[in-house]
Scaffold this active site. Sequence first.
Site, PDB file in Angstrom:
ATOM      1  N   SER A   1       2.520 132.948  67.669  1.00 50.01           N
ATOM      2  CA  SER A   1       1.345 133.713  68.066  1.00 50.01           C
ATOM      3  C   SER A   1       0.186 133.259  67.199  1.00 50.01           C
ATOM      4  O   SER A   1       0.385 132.708  66.116  1.00 50.01           O
ATOM      5  CB  SER A   1       1.568 135.226  67.903  1.00 50.01           C
ATOM      6  OG  SER A   1       1.559 135.597  66.533  1.00 50.01           O
TER       7      SER A   1
ATOM      8  N   THR B   1      -3.432 139.703  73.548  1.00 50.48           N
ATOM      9  CA  THR B   1      -3.011 140.433  74.745  1.00 50.48           C
ATOM     10  C   THR B   1      -3.488 141.881  74.694  1.00 50.48           C
ATOM     11  O   THR B   1      -3.975 142.429  75.695  1.00 50.48           O
ATOM     12  CB  THR B   1      -1.480 140.408  74.869  1.00 50.48           C
ATOM     13  OG1 THR B   1      -1.038 139.050  75.014  1.00 50.48           O
ATOM     14  CG2 THR B   1      -1.008 141.210  76.079  1.00 50.48           C
ATOM     15  N   ARG B   2      -3.398 142.486  73.524  1.00 48.04           N
ATOM     16  CA  ARG B   2      -3.827 143.879  73.398  1.00 48.04           C
ATOM     17  C   ARG B   2      -5.326 144.031  73.613  1.00 48.04           C
ATOM     18  O   ARG B   2      -5.784 144.981  74.248  1.00 48.04           O
ATOM     19  CB  ARG B   2      -3.412 144.420  72.025  1.00 48.04           C
ATOM     20  CG  ARG B   2      -1.914 144.442  71.826  1.00 48.04           C
ATOM     21  CD  ARG B   2      -1.510 145.024  70.490  1.00 48.04           C
ATOM     22  NE  ARG B   2      -0.090 144.808  70.237  1.00 48.04           N
ATOM     23  CZ  ARG B   2       0.625 145.478  69.354  1.00 48.04           C
ATOM     24  NH1 ARG B   2       0.049 146.419  68.625  1.00 48.04           N
ATOM     25  NH2 ARG B   2       1.900 145.223  69.189  1.00 48.04           N
TER      26      ARG B   2
ATOM     27  N   CYS C   1      11.511 150.668  60.404  1.00 48.75           N
ATOM     28  CA  CYS C   1      10.098 150.308  60.563  1.00 48.75           C
ATOM     29  C   CYS C   1       9.400 151.086  61.679  1.00 48.75           C
ATOM     30  O   CYS C   1       8.183 151.167  61.697  1.00 48.75           O
ATOM     31  CB  CYS C   1       9.969 148.805  60.809  1.00 48.75           C
ATOM     32  SG  CYS C   1      10.692 147.778  59.513  1.00 48.75           S
TER      33      CYS C   1
ATOM     34  N   ARG D   1       4.240 156.017  64.307  1.00 50.09           N
ATOM     35  CA  ARG D   1       3.445 156.657  63.261  1.00 50.09           C
ATOM     36  C   ARG D   1       2.039 156.980  63.764  1.00 50.09           C
ATOM     37  O   ARG D   1       1.564 158.129  63.636  1.00 50.09           O
ATOM     38  CB  ARG D   1       3.364 155.731  62.035  1.00 50.09           C
ATOM     39  CG  ARG D   1       2.382 156.182  60.959  1.00 50.09           C
ATOM     40  CD  ARG D   1       2.268 155.108  59.872  1.00 50.09           C
ATOM     41  NE  ARG D   1       1.828 153.827  60.401  1.00 50.09           N
ATOM     42  CZ  ARG D   1       0.563 153.465  60.540  1.00 50.09           C
ATOM     43  NH1 ARG D   1      -0.413 154.297  60.216  1.00 50.09           N
ATOM     44  NH2 ARG D   1       0.249 152.276  61.014  1.00 50.09           N
ATOM     45  N   ARG D   2       1.360 155.977  64.315  1.00 56.87           N
ATOM     46  CA  ARG D   2       0.000 156.207  64.800  1.00 56.87           C
ATOM     47  C   ARG D   2      -0.028 157.224  65.931  1.00 56.87           C
ATOM     48  O   ARG D   2      -0.920 158.072  66.007  1.00 56.87           O
ATOM     49  CB  ARG D   2      -0.614 154.885  65.272  1.00 56.87           C
ATOM     50  CG  ARG D   2      -0.874 153.880  64.156  1.00 56.87           C
ATOM     51  CD  ARG D   2      -1.203 152.520  64.720  1.00 56.87           C
ATOM     52  NE  ARG D   2      -1.404 151.513  63.682  1.00 56.87           N
ATOM     53  CZ  ARG D   2      -1.242 150.213  63.864  1.00 56.87           C
ATOM     54  NH1 ARG D   2      -0.873 149.759  65.045  1.00 56.87           N
ATOM     55  NH2 ARG D   2      -1.452 149.365  62.879  1.00 56.87           N
TER      56      ARG D   2
ATOM     57  N   LYS E   1       5.300 144.380  57.095  1.00 61.09           N
ATOM     58  CA  LYS E   1       5.603 145.679  57.693  1.00 61.09           C
ATOM     59  C   LYS E   1       6.644 145.564  58.801  1.00 61.09           C
ATOM     60  O   LYS E   1       7.256 146.558  59.191  1.00 61.09           O
ATOM     61  CB  LYS E   1       4.336 146.355  58.221  1.00 61.09           C
ATOM     62  CG  LYS E   1       3.686 145.695  59.415  1.00 61.09           C
ATOM     63  CD  LYS E   1       2.421 146.425  59.821  1.00 61.09           C
ATOM     64  CE  LYS E   1       1.717 145.762  60.983  1.00 61.09           C
ATOM     65  NZ  LYS E   1       2.507 145.783  62.241  1.00 61.09           N
ATOM     66  N   ASP E   2       6.861 144.345  59.314  1.00 60.27           N
ATOM     67  CA  ASP E   2       7.857 144.123  60.362  1.00 60.27           C
ATOM     68  C   ASP E   2       9.249 143.864  59.805  1.00 60.27           C
ATOM     69  O   ASP E   2      10.216 143.805  60.563  1.00 60.27           O
ATOM     70  CB  ASP E   2       7.462 142.920  61.232  1.00 60.27           C
ATOM     71  CG  ASP E   2       6.202 143.149  62.033  1.00 60.27           C
ATOM     72  OD1 ASP E   2       5.793 144.316  62.171  1.00 60.27           O
ATOM     73  OD2 ASP E   2       5.619 142.167  62.532  1.00 60.27           O
TER      74      ASP E   2
ATOM     75  N   ARG F   1       2.048 146.952  73.982  1.00 57.25           N
ATOM     76  CA  ARG F   1       2.827 145.836  73.474  1.00 57.25           C
ATOM     77  C   ARG F   1       2.043 144.537  73.669  1.00 57.25           C
ATOM     78  O   ARG F   1       1.045 144.472  74.374  1.00 57.25           O
ATOM     79  CB  ARG F   1       4.162 145.740  74.223  1.00 57.25           C
ATOM     80  CG  ARG F   1       5.118 146.900  73.958  1.00 57.25           C
ATOM     81  CD  ARG F   1       5.697 146.865  72.567  1.00 57.25           C
ATOM     82  NE  ARG F   1       6.311 145.579  72.292  1.00 57.25           N
ATOM     83  CZ  ARG F   1       7.538 145.228  72.705  1.00 57.25           C
ATOM     84  NH1 ARG F   1       8.258 146.100  73.391  1.00 57.25           N
ATOM     85  NH2 ARG F   1       8.028 144.038  72.414  1.00 57.25           N
TER      86      ARG F   1
END
Length: 286
Positions: A8, A145-146, A232, A122-123, A77-78, A140
Amino acid sequence: MIIGTRDSRLALAQTDIFIKTVAAHVHKEMKIKKIKTSGDTDQISDLKDMGGYGAFVRELDNALMAREIDISVNSMKDVPVLRDPGITIGAVLPRASCEDVILPMSLDELPRGAVVGSSSVRRSVIINNIRPDLEVRGLRGNLDTRLRKLDGGEYDAIILAKAGLERLDVRRKMHTLSMDTFVPAPAQGAIAIACRSSDHETIDILKKVDDINTRTETQAERAIMKIMGGICSSPIGINAKREKGELRIRAVFFDGTVLRKCDTRIPADYAVSDLERIAAELKGVV
């Protein structure tokens, strides 16, 4: 040295940061190997049904253990807190911004019933707690893409990690969310470099680029999550900030519909009992 990375734009930008950081310390020929992860190929399943954010590192770990790559570059974080003991985090690069951001308008500006996109449990639970009138839908895909989904009108707003936008030099109207409310995910904004635990030559190289402040902060964050038994994709936010000889720990945990928060300070050379106390407070057992 063969570097494994997700395919990515953001992952490659983070890999470039690592390569430039290493080049300032040692001369080492490096080759990039792009690897598709299950989190990249499956854009439909809920992340928590895919083992949480481990879905973004599993194939990289497999490639490490198969000796197809020498290191992997990961958004820290992943990375699951429970991992194959044959793999170690050899370096943590200096952390970028920790905060979440919302695009293109602030939460206060969103009308009732607006649709907010987020891939994070979480968000989502934080939004539902402070703005229950909003509709939160799963989001996703990679960063580009987002943003396309936002521009295409699928969402009125989306929430992302500020670090990713900065690393790709995305310049859009956005609003930084307060870390007092939107406590970041553990290790958000940090890049973790993994390698085989037995590869001492690579570990020696990675030690040269390991950032002690970021490692100290992220180790505390991940340790608290581990003590709590979290993964996570759990509704947990934990952020540690090193300030002189202390760590300021801000944390939030949603236990069903119950919100528990913590804002405390512990020594930078903390004991496990300090972290256990914080975890107990978040669990509501103190």
